[in-house]
Design an enzyme around this catalytic site. Structure first.
Site, PDB file in Angstrom:
ATOM      1  N   GLY A   1       0.868  -1.242   0.165  1.00  0.00           N
ATOM      2  CA  GLY A   1       0.011   0.083  -0.110  1.00  0.00           C
ATOM      3  C   GLY A   1       0.755   1.260   0.076  1.00  0.00           C
ATOM      4  O   GLY A   1       2.346   1.112   0.187  1.00  0.00           O
ATOM      5  N   PRO A   2       0.251   2.351  -0.229  1.00  0.00           N
ATOM      6  CA  PRO A   2       1.131   3.731  -0.250  1.00  0.00           C
ATOM      7  C   PRO A   2       1.530   3.899   1.331  1.00  0.00           C
ATOM      8  O   PRO A   2       1.298   3.224   2.260  1.00  0.00           O
ATOM      9  CB  PRO A   2      -0.124   4.703  -0.582  1.00  0.00           C
ATOM     10  CG  PRO A   2      -1.423   4.060  -0.781  1.00  0.00           C
ATOM     11  CD  PRO A   2      -1.101   2.546  -0.272  1.00  0.00           C
ATOM     12  N   PRO A   3       2.554   5.035   1.166  1.00  0.00           N
ATOM     13  CA  PRO A   3       3.138   5.123   2.428  1.00  0.00           C
ATOM     14  C   PRO A   3       2.234   5.802   3.625  1.00  0.00           C
ATOM     15  O   PRO A   3       1.137   6.353   2.952  1.00  0.00           O
ATOM     16  CB  PRO A   3       4.075   6.316   2.052  1.00  0.00           C
ATOM     17  CG  PRO A   3       4.515   6.096   0.515  1.00  0.00           C
ATOM     18  CD  PRO A   3       3.087   5.603   0.052  1.00  0.00           C
ATOM     19  N   GLY A   4       2.227   5.781   4.688  1.00  0.00           N
ATOM     20  CA  GLY A   4       1.690   6.297   5.776  1.00  0.00           C
ATOM     21  C   GLY A   4       0.300   5.435   6.023  1.00  0.00           C
ATOM     22  O   GLY A   4      -0.577   6.320   6.681  1.00  0.00           O
TER      23      GLY A   4
ATOM     24  N   GLY B   1      -0.224   2.826   7.566  1.00  0.00           N
ATOM     25  CA  GLY B   1       0.081   1.946   8.789  1.00  0.00           C
ATOM     26  C   GLY B   1       0.142   0.595   8.472  1.00  0.00           C
ATOM     27  O   GLY B   1       0.213  -0.465   9.405  1.00  0.00           O
ATOM     28  N   LYS B   2       1.091   0.221   7.587  1.00  0.00           N
ATOM     29  CA  LYS B   2       1.547  -1.270   7.185  1.00  0.00           C
ATOM     30  C   LYS B   2       2.393  -1.576   8.507  1.00  0.00           C
ATOM     31  O   LYS B   2       2.196  -2.841   8.965  1.00  0.00           O
ATOM     32  CB  LYS B   2       2.385  -1.170   6.047  1.00  0.00           C
ATOM     33  CG  LYS B   2       1.360  -0.933   4.943  1.00  0.00           C
ATOM     34  CD  LYS B   2       2.246  -0.912   3.458  1.00  0.00           C
ATOM     35  CE  LYS B   2       3.337   0.061   3.141  1.00  0.00           C
ATOM     36  NZ  LYS B   2       3.038   1.409   3.234  1.00  0.00           N
TER      37      LYS B   2
ATOM     38  N   SER C   1      -4.500   3.177 -18.825  1.00  0.00           N
ATOM     39  CA  SER C   1      -5.687   3.648 -18.241  1.00  0.00           C
ATOM     40  C   SER C   1      -6.313   4.844 -18.755  1.00  0.00           C
ATOM     41  O   SER C   1      -7.472   5.159 -18.314  1.00  0.00           O
ATOM     42  CB  SER C   1      -5.743   3.393 -16.846  1.00  0.00           C
ATOM     43  OG  SER C   1      -4.896   4.365 -16.052  1.00  0.00           O
TER      44      SER C   1
ATOM     45  N   LYS D   1      -8.312   5.270  -7.324  1.00  0.00           N
ATOM     46  CA  LYS D   1      -8.699   6.318  -8.295  1.00  0.00           C
ATOM     47  C   LYS D   1     -10.097   6.921  -7.834  1.00  0.00           C
ATOM     48  O   LYS D   1     -10.065   8.158  -7.959  1.00  0.00           O
ATOM     49  CB  LYS D   1      -8.776   5.617  -9.669  1.00  0.00           C
ATOM     50  CG  LYS D   1      -7.490   5.277 -10.121  1.00  0.00           C
ATOM     51  CD  LYS D   1      -7.843   4.610 -11.514  1.00  0.00           C
ATOM     52  CE  LYS D   1      -6.332   4.182 -12.079  1.00  0.00           C
ATOM     53  NZ  LYS D   1      -6.372   3.375 -13.350  1.00  0.00           N
TER      54      LYS D   1
END
EC number: 3.4.21.53
Length: 815
Positions: free
Chosen positions: A364-367, A369-370, A688, A731
């Site tokens: 997932g994207p940064p930040g 909570g991974k 896309s 998106k």
């Protein structure tokens, strides 16, 4: 019987004479040299007997090879010394000891055959001994060099030096010194054969200087070795003294007590069968080593590493599912999928006592909570937590360790982390697994294959330990921003869990329930000192952050808390500050982002697309302008190959449908088209944006505006079909953040709508499209006096298409 054909006083000239020959091994006898010889060969003894029976003179010549027992004529040097036999002594073993004195030089002119001994015909050699200044200088130089040599060679005593000092004759001086020098046989033979006294002295001087240099080098080497030995002996002596003193004082020997402690640890420690055998063998070697040796330190460290690892130590899992759910919800808002997977694992473990640890990959994207979720999972399961960042790791040894043969070798990060955490079933977070790289030292991702394979990691072999270690009970969690950067073999071993970006409502809840309290505590504030209303949190989220996660939101809240802390210190602890828009702008500066629709009004040639990035979704404006020209097409915006091909496909579709769309069919001959995708400095790629480009081109050519409150995403084919895309959730979240009202998505992506939060779907209208006709109908703002499609020409247009390429439709479907 032999006869000397010249008298004794004549020691030079060309007269020949005959006498017995005694071949010598490893020695050259010079004139005036008195030397004892041991004679054992029959021919040599017979030659001595023959000489003793006459005038006690014998010819001494060296053998070319000392190992030859029966020398021939070719094995004997031609130049030798006529010597007088001074004394002879026969020993019990049959050998003869003889004392001889060299008389003068002679050369063998021929060998006289004799069955019992060597017999030779000789000619005396005349020496050139003219006194000169050069000879005097050489004589002094040789004598000084010999004195210098004697200082390095203790075998040259003062008696020899006195004897040499008493010699005035230059030839005799050269011969005497040459006899005492430890030259090789061939060097001494050359000196014997040199008749010119000056030349002989010069050669002798050079050889003495070479010997001095050799002795000086030997002394330096001996000095270094002696110094090292003295240091070692001194250390050994001091250690022995220390032990003796400790013994007298009743103190224990440190090394001995350390060995005893190690032995106790070995007995107490529960090890695998292989590790136990290895430790016992290494400990046995250690007991035989000197405590001060480098090898002892290496072995001691190795044993300590093995004993420090948690081979069978583990924490007890908390199998209370309700409690685990409470902890996970307490630490993180949302993230239902990963939470559900952890609860499933705990449920299975409650039923099956021993199961292999799962290997999850949070993408997932940064930040979002991974990493903190991995820590929360450890707390929910009552396990220890360890984190290892793999960002920038490019050496395989970081994972597997170095072999013990290297100086300063250590185990890899996996084993080091397990030693630190002290249990063999921790939650192990491998952070940024997509940021690894490779170089000449190896590929760390290949080393991770064994670590992250449940079928292999029960016997993980670290290069330093060289033992199998069981990692099967470790709960591995990896994190990544981009799944495509992970090598396929490694990706195949992990269970992928996608963590999408947070919605605005998620961020509001996280900010209200987690971040405000956390930052107030971190900055020494109470919740009474500052009031974050939901409106102000939303204002901060919308105007000061643009991200998929909440990292920047937390940073902005922290910045406000610091400003408030300053006010509290100035005014007193009872200070309370209510945040307003003006106050937020005072604390954080002017808004960084514009919140609202992508464009304020409907524009011709401008369509809004949606893009996926590693940092979440984003909106993408695509502009097209048409200018009079000759059909030149220009595509800009730092686009990748796929996106440029997508633009070409969109343009070809528009050309094929020109009449139906009310566009001049010859536009590509009369106009130049420029398609641009801001922001120009950011690389973009992917298919896309195909329908967005087609919409922008149609709008520019037909002079019909596109809705500014609508965004779209989908791949286009030459026939106008809309194909599915990826990253739909990110998106749609980006469209929601931009306050767009409608989003067009491919019909085949309808199944992905279940991942979109219901509250988002309530506020944004998602419409499904499967053909460009559907897209254009929904996106274009067609004036009342115009039509978008010209149906009467559709049949003709279709016929033209099929004439250009006969029944291709069926073939395309077959593919």
């Amino acid at each position: 019987m032999f006869k000397l054909t010249r008298n004794k006083d004549e020691q030079s000239g060309s007269a020949t004479f005959a006498m017995p020959l005694l071949p010598l091994r490893d020695i050259v006898v010079f004139p005036s040299m008195v030397v004892p010889l041991f004679v054992g060969r029959d021919k040599s003894v017979n030659a001595l007997d023959k000489a003793m029976a006459t005038d006690k003179k014998i010819f001494l010549a060296a053998q070319t090879k000392a190992k030859t027992d029966t020398p021939g004529e070719s094995d004997i040097y031609r130049v030798g010394t006529v010597a007088n036999i001074l004394q002879i002594l026969r020993l019990p073993d049959g050998t003869v000891k003889v004392l001889v004195e060299g008389d003068f030089r002679a050369r063998i002119s021929s060998f006289i055959p004799h069955p019992d001994h060597f017999f030779v015909s000789l000619e005396g050699l005349e020496e050139s001994e003219d006194e000169s200044v050069e000879i005097e200088a050489l004589r002094r130089g040789v004598r000084a060099a010999f004195d210098a040599y004697s200082k390095h060679n203790k075998k040259i005593n003062q008696e020899i030096l006195d004897a040499v000092a008493a010699i005035d004759n230059a030839s005799r001086l050269a011969d005497t010194i040459a006899a005492y020098m430890p030259f090789k046989l061939d060097v001494k033979q050359k000196l014997l054969e040199t008749l010119g006294v000056a030349k002989r002295l010069e050669k002798l001087f050079g050889q003495i200087r070479s010997e001095i240099e050799i002795l000086q080098t030997e002394e330096r080497i001996k000095g270094r070795v002696k110094k090292q030995m003295e240091k070692t002996q001194r250390e050994y002596y001091l250690n022995e003294q220390m032990r003796a003193i400790q013994k007298e004082m009743g103190e224990k020997d440190d090394f001995k007590s350390e060995l005893e402690e190690l032995e106790k640890r070995i007995k107490r420690k529960k090890l695998s069968q292989e590790a136990a055998a290895k430790v016992r063998a290494e400990f046995k070697k250690l007991k035989l080593m000197s405590p001060m040796s480098a090898e002892a330190t290496v072995v001691r460290n190795y044993i300590d590493w093995i004993l420090s690892l948690p081979w069978y130590e583990k924490t007890r899992d908390k199998l209370d599912i309700d409690e685990s759910i409470r902890i996970l919800d307490e630490d993180h808002y949302g993230l239902e999928k990963p939470k559900e997977r952890i609860i499933e694992y705990l449920a299975v473990q409650a039923l099956v006592k021993r199961i292999k640890g799962p290997i999850l990959c949070f993408v997932g994207p940064p930040g979002v909570g991974k990493t903190s979720l991995a820590k929360s999972i450890a707390r929910a399961m009552n396990r220890n937590f360890i984190r290892l960042s793999l960002g920038g790791v490019r050496d395989e040894a970081e994972i597997r360790g170095h072999r013990r043969t290297y100086i300063g070798a250590m185990p890899g990060k996996i084993i080091q982390s397990l030693k630190k955490v002290k249990s063999n079933n921790p939650v192990f977070c491998l952070d940024e697994v997509d940021k690894m790289s490779m170089d000449f030292r190896g590929d760390p991702s290949a080393a991770l294959l064994e670590v992250l394979d449940p079928e292999q990691n029960f016997s993980f072999n670290d290069h330093y330990l060289d033992l199998d270690y069981d990692l099967s009970e470790v709960f591995f969690i990896t994190t990544a921003n981009n799944l495509h950067s992970i090598p396929p073999p490694l990706r195949d071993r992990m269970e992928i869990i996608q963590i999408a970006g947070y919605t605005e409502f998620d961020k509001l809840n996280i900010g209200r329930n987690f971040l405000v309290a956390k930052q107030c505590k971190a900055n020494g504030l109470s919740l009474d000192n500052i009031a974050f209303s939901d409106d102000m949190l939303l204002y901060i989220i919308r105007h000061y952050t643009k991200e998929a996660g909440v990292r920047n939101l937390e940073r902005e809240i922290a910045s406000i808390c610091r400003k408030v802390a300053k006010e509290v210190v100035r005014r007193g602890p009872e200070t309370r500050i209510e945040l307003t828009e003006d106050l937020v702008q005072e604390y954080l500066g002017i808004p960084k982002f514009r919140y609202g629709v992508a464009e304020e009004k409907d524009e011709i040639g401008l369509a809004v697309g949606l893009a996926w990035t590693e940092f979440g979704g984003d909106i993408l404006g695509i502009e097209t302008v048409v200018m009079p020209g000759k059909g030149k097409v220009q595509i800009t915006g730092k686009l990748g190959d796929v996106m440029q091909e997508s633009a070409q496909a969109a343009l070809s579709y528009v050309r094929s449908r020109a009449k139906r769309l009310g566009i001049d069919p010859d536009f590509y001959q009369n106009f130049d088209i420029h398609v641009h995708v801001p922001e120009g400095a950011i690389p973009k790629d992917g298919p896309s944006a195909g329908i967005t480009m087609a919409t922008s081109i149609v709008s520019a050519l037909a002079r019909i505006p596109v809705r500014s409150d609508l965004a779209m995403t989908g791949e286009i084919t030459l026939r106008g079909r809309v194909l599915p895309i990826g990253g739909l959730k990110e998106k749609i979240l980006a469209a929601h953040r931009a306050l767009l009202k409608t989003v067009l998505i491919p019909k085949d992506n309808a199944k992905d709508l279940k991942d979109i939060p219901a509250k988002i779907l309530e506020e944004i209208q998602v419409e499904l499209v499967e053909h460009m006709d559907d897209v254009l109908r929904k996106a274009m703002v067609v004036p009342e006096d115009r039509e978008l499609f010209h149906e009467e020409e559709a049949g003709a247009q279709q016929a033209v298409m099929f004439e250009q390429k006969p029944p291709a439709a069926d073939e395309i479907r077959a593919h």
